[in-house]
Structure formats: C-alpha cells, structure tokens
Design an enzyme around this catalytic site. Sequence first.
Site, PDB file in Angstrom:
ATOM      1  N   HIS A   4      10.637   3.954  -6.261  1.00  8.70           N
ATOM      2  CA  HIS A   4       9.922   3.689  -5.006  1.00  8.70           C
ATOM      3  C   HIS A   4       9.217   4.930  -4.442  1.00  8.70           C
ATOM      4  CE1 HIS A   4       9.761   0.963  -1.225  1.00  8.70           C
ATOM      5  NE2 HIS A   4       8.705   1.762  -1.286  1.00  8.70           N
ATOM      6  N   ARG A  51       6.835  -4.684  -2.964  1.00  9.25           N
ATOM      7  CA  ARG A  51       8.233  -4.863  -2.593  1.00  9.25           C
ATOM      8  C   ARG A  51       8.905  -5.711  -3.663  1.00  9.25           C
ATOM      9  NH1 ARG A  51       7.476  -1.224   0.214  1.00  9.25           N
ATOM     10  NH2 ARG A  51       7.600  -1.059   2.490  1.00  9.25           N
TER      11      ARG A  51
HETATM   12  P1  NDP Z   1      -2.270  -4.404   4.255  1.00 12.53           P
HETATM   13  O1  NDP Z   1      -1.526  -5.013   5.379  1.00 12.53           O
HETATM   14  O2  NDP Z   1      -3.411  -3.497   4.567  1.00 12.53           O
HETATM   15  O3  NDP Z   1      -2.868  -5.570   3.325  1.00 12.53           O
HETATM   16  C1  NDP Z   1      -2.124  -6.644   2.914  1.00 12.53           C
HETATM   17  C2  NDP Z   1      -2.955  -7.520   1.967  1.00 12.53           C
HETATM   18  O4  NDP Z   1      -2.134  -8.602   1.520  1.00 12.53           O
HETATM   19  C3  NDP Z   1      -4.154  -8.149   2.673  1.00 12.53           C
HETATM   20  O5  NDP Z   1      -5.235  -8.272   1.789  1.00 12.53           O
HETATM   21  C4  NDP Z   1      -3.612  -9.520   3.056  1.00 12.53           C
HETATM   22  O6  NDP Z   1      -4.584 -10.536   3.185  1.00 12.53           O
HETATM   23  C5  NDP Z   1      -2.754  -9.829   1.862  1.00 12.53           C
HETATM   24  N1  NDP Z   1      -1.760 -10.843   2.218  1.00 12.53           N
HETATM   25  C6  NDP Z   1      -0.799 -10.784   3.170  1.00 12.53           C
HETATM   26  N2  NDP Z   1      -0.109 -11.945   3.224  1.00 12.53           N
HETATM   27  C7  NDP Z   1      -0.672 -12.759   2.289  1.00 12.53           C
HETATM   28  C8  NDP Z   1      -0.429 -14.082   1.875  1.00 12.53           C
HETATM   29  N3  NDP Z   1       0.532 -14.833   2.435  1.00 12.53           N
HETATM   30  N4  NDP Z   1      -1.196 -14.604   0.886  1.00 12.53           N
HETATM   31  C9  NDP Z   1      -2.183 -13.859   0.329  1.00 12.53           C
HETATM   32  N5  NDP Z   1      -2.474 -12.595   0.677  1.00 12.53           N
HETATM   33  C10 NDP Z   1      -1.729 -12.047   1.656  1.00 12.53           C
HETATM   34  O7  NDP Z   1      -1.203  -3.690   3.329  1.00 12.53           O
HETATM   35  P2  NDP Z   1      -1.370  -2.341   2.457  1.00 12.53           P
HETATM   36  O8  NDP Z   1      -2.467  -2.545   1.469  1.00 12.53           O
HETATM   37  O9  NDP Z   1      -1.454  -1.161   3.349  1.00 12.53           O
HETATM   38  O10 NDP Z   1       0.048  -2.264   1.730  1.00 12.53           O
HETATM   39  C11 NDP Z   1       0.515  -3.304   0.898  1.00 12.53           C
HETATM   40  C12 NDP Z   1       2.008  -3.125   0.675  1.00 12.53           C
HETATM   41  O11 NDP Z   1       2.262  -2.058  -0.223  1.00 12.53           O
HETATM   42  C13 NDP Z   1       2.822  -2.735   1.911  1.00 12.53           C
HETATM   43  O12 NDP Z   1       3.096  -3.863   2.711  1.00 12.53           O
HETATM   44  C14 NDP Z   1       4.069  -2.150   1.304  1.00 12.53           C
HETATM   45  O13 NDP Z   1       5.059  -3.143   1.148  1.00 12.53           O
HETATM   46  C15 NDP Z   1       3.617  -1.658  -0.058  1.00 12.53           C
HETATM   47  N6  NDP Z   1       3.711  -0.189  -0.177  1.00 12.53           N
HETATM   48  C16 NDP Z   1       4.464   0.348  -1.194  1.00 12.53           C
HETATM   49  C17 NDP Z   1       4.548   1.715  -1.353  1.00 12.53           C
HETATM   50  C18 NDP Z   1       5.284   2.327  -2.491  1.00 12.53           C
HETATM   51  O14 NDP Z   1       5.445   3.541  -2.541  1.00 12.53           O
HETATM   52  N7  NDP Z   1       5.724   1.559  -3.467  1.00 12.53           N
HETATM   53  C19 NDP Z   1       3.870   2.647  -0.418  1.00 12.53           C
HETATM   54  C20 NDP Z   1       3.090   1.970   0.579  1.00 12.53           C
HETATM   55  C21 NDP Z   1       3.027   0.608   0.694  1.00 12.53           C
HETATM   56  P3  NDP Z   1      -5.753 -10.425   4.296  1.00 12.53           P
HETATM   57  O15 NDP Z   1      -6.709  -9.430   3.704  1.00 12.53           O
HETATM   58  O16 NDP Z   1      -6.315 -11.772   4.353  1.00 12.53           O
HETATM   59  O17 NDP Z   1      -5.081  -9.958   5.562  1.00 12.53           O
END
Ligand code: NDP
Length: 319
Positions: A282, A234
């Site tokens: 995007h 994002r």
């Molecule tokens: P997930 O919810 O599966 O994973 C999120 C990861 O981020 C986890 O490892 C989590 O840690 C970590 N995280 C969250 N908050 C924090 C924090 N405060 N500090 C450190 N680490 C943190 O998300 P996805 O992998 O499915 O997707 C990631 C993002 O990709 C989506 O939220 C979306 O915004 C973006 N996206 C973009 C697309 C595009 O076309 N450009 C398409 C699809 C998604 P933990 O493992 O400890 O929970």
Amino acid sequence: MHASSRSAVSGAMIFYSEFDDYTAWRDAMQARLPDLRVVHGSEDHDPASIHYALAWKAPLGFFERMKNLRLIVNLGAGVDFLVGREDLPAGVPITRITDPNMARMMAGYVLFATLRYARDIPYFEAAQRRGEWAYRHPRSPQDVRVAVLGLGELGACAAQELCRQGLTVLGWSRSPRSIEGVECHSGMESLDTVLSRADILVVMLPLTPQTRGLLDRERLQLLPRGAALINVARGALVDQAALTDLLRSGHLGGATLDVFEREPLPADDPLWAMDNVLITPHLASVAIPASAAGQVADNVLRVSQGLEPANRVDPARGY
Ligand code: NDP
C-alpha cells in the site's frame, strides 16, 4: 480564490498518521501558517483547542472530544476510513488531498505495472529463472487494451499516461467523462462490456457502499482469459478469494496488488506464494508535504475566514 497566507489563524491543528512524517508536515504547515500551532495526536492537548485535523486512519473515538473542530483534512486521497464513522462532530467539512504530484506518483506505479504486462515481462522473468532464451515477439501497444476503472484525480492522470504509450485505453466512471485519447464509458450498464474487453484492468475507484465488492467472481470472470489485474485503490473493491481462485486456475494471467481486504496481508495468505502475483504494501502513491501543504494551509485559512474549503468530500456520496 486563494486565501491570503498572511492572515492569523486561531486554534490548533492536530496531526495523526502512522505512516506520514509528522515533523515534515508540521514544518511545512508552519512555514505557510506561522501562527498555526500543530500538535501530534499522541501529545498532551486540550481537545477544545483543536480547530483543524490533518489525519490518516485515526483510531475510532479520536475526534470525539474535539467540540470546536472546524475542518478535517484527510491526509490522502481515499476517504473511506473517514466518512461514515460516528466520532465526527456533526457538519464539520471533510476535505482530502488532491495533489498533482500524488497523481504523478500514482501514474508512475500504474504505468510500471501496466507496461510490465504489456511487454510480457513476467514471462521473461520466468524464462530467466529457467535459464531459457524464450523469444516472444512484442505486441504492438495499440493491440493491448487497458481498462481504467475510476477517472478521478488519479485515474484520469494514469489513463492519460497510458495513452501516451500508445496503448488502447478504455475508461469507466460514474458520470460521463471526456479524456483525449481515452474511450470513456460510464454507469453500471457499461461495466460488463468494459471488463470483457480488458487485457489489463486497472482499479482506481474509491471504496464506497456502491463500489464495495464491485469486482466479484462473476465480473472477474468476464475478463478475457489471461488478463491481468492491477489494484491500486482499495482491496475491498475486489473479491480477493475469487481473485485468488482465478489466478490459480489461469483465467487471470497475473495481478499486481498494492491493496488488500486485510492490511497488512496476513502471512499465511496464498497470494504471497503465487508466481503470477506482485505484491506491494500500500504505497502506490503518498501525500508529499512539500507539495500538498499549500492546499491544506489554504483550506485552513478559508475555513478560519468563514469560506467554503476546496476539495470537499461529499459524505453521502462516499468520495
Ligand atoms: P476521485 O474521487 O477523484 O475519483 C473517483 C473516480 O471513481 C471518479 O471518476 C468517479 O466517477 C469514479 N466512481 C466513484 N464511484 C463510482 C461508481 N459507483 N461507479 C463508477 N465510477 C465511480 O478519486 P482519486 O482518483 O483521487 O482516487 C481514487 C482512489 O485511489 C482513492 O479513493 C483511494 O482509495 C485510492 N488511492 C490509493 C492509494 C495507494 O497508495 N494505493 C493512494 C491514493 C489513493 P465520477 O467521475 O463520475 O465522479
């Protein structure tokens, strides 16, 4: 457990997305749940008949009159447009799509963008524009350190693919993770060290109150001089003005950006004209109806049978 796809489902599903193919989703849902009535948000409908919503970036107020809503499926992985809005009926579970094909599509984009830097392709592109045979000896993959911020469904898959290329991969998440071949770190206390070691930084975090603006000017400056940044998560995770300045000054060598603070990226944004920036609108990964409709149908059945849906989002956590 998998709820049986033979069961009858009451109520209708409403669809909303300006990006996804309604007909493909409706057909894919009805192939799995023939009893399910699917309506488009723009069609005439009785809000009280809507039990399920399959939506991406629905306008504010969209859910307000749907008093019998029992499940909201976010038509994508990132739920930042959904959690925290005020038109959601209280207590309705929110789920998101977590599809291996979506993760593979994202990993493909990240792999392309990372290898482009690891193999110095922008340097050769520039040399070609000058008509110059500019030999630069390839770096050994393990000498290139790639840091992946976010090791969730998408981040973990991308990190694994990068490992397979022999690159040195560092990962960072909120809670400790273990991924074979990836040097995993967690928590705020380790972020600065991870950044200071990254030749290529890949941002794959969800946008939450904790991560908004995480990559501010100070943190971006921790990246080694000449580092590249790839943001597929994002735009608001990164201070875009600071990023632009650092790309201009050469502190950052390049950026591949699929997401922006404002989308579409305004026509007068300086990023458009920068030689060391690659912009895509995007689309690093999208939900594919044929492969993701199964899990949506399964969740509809679970909820209609009074069961807890899978892939539930925690609104308090923000992802
Ligand atoms: P997930 O919810 O599966 O994973 C999120 C990861 O981020 C986890 O490892 C989590 O840690 C970590 N995280 C969250 N908050 C924090 C924090 N405060 N500090 C450190 N680490 C943190 O998300 P996805 O992998 O499915 O997707 C990631 C993002 O990709 C989506 O939220 C979306 O915004 C973006 N996206 C973009 C697309 C595009 O076309 N450009 C398409 C699809 C998604 P933990 O493992 O400890 O929970």
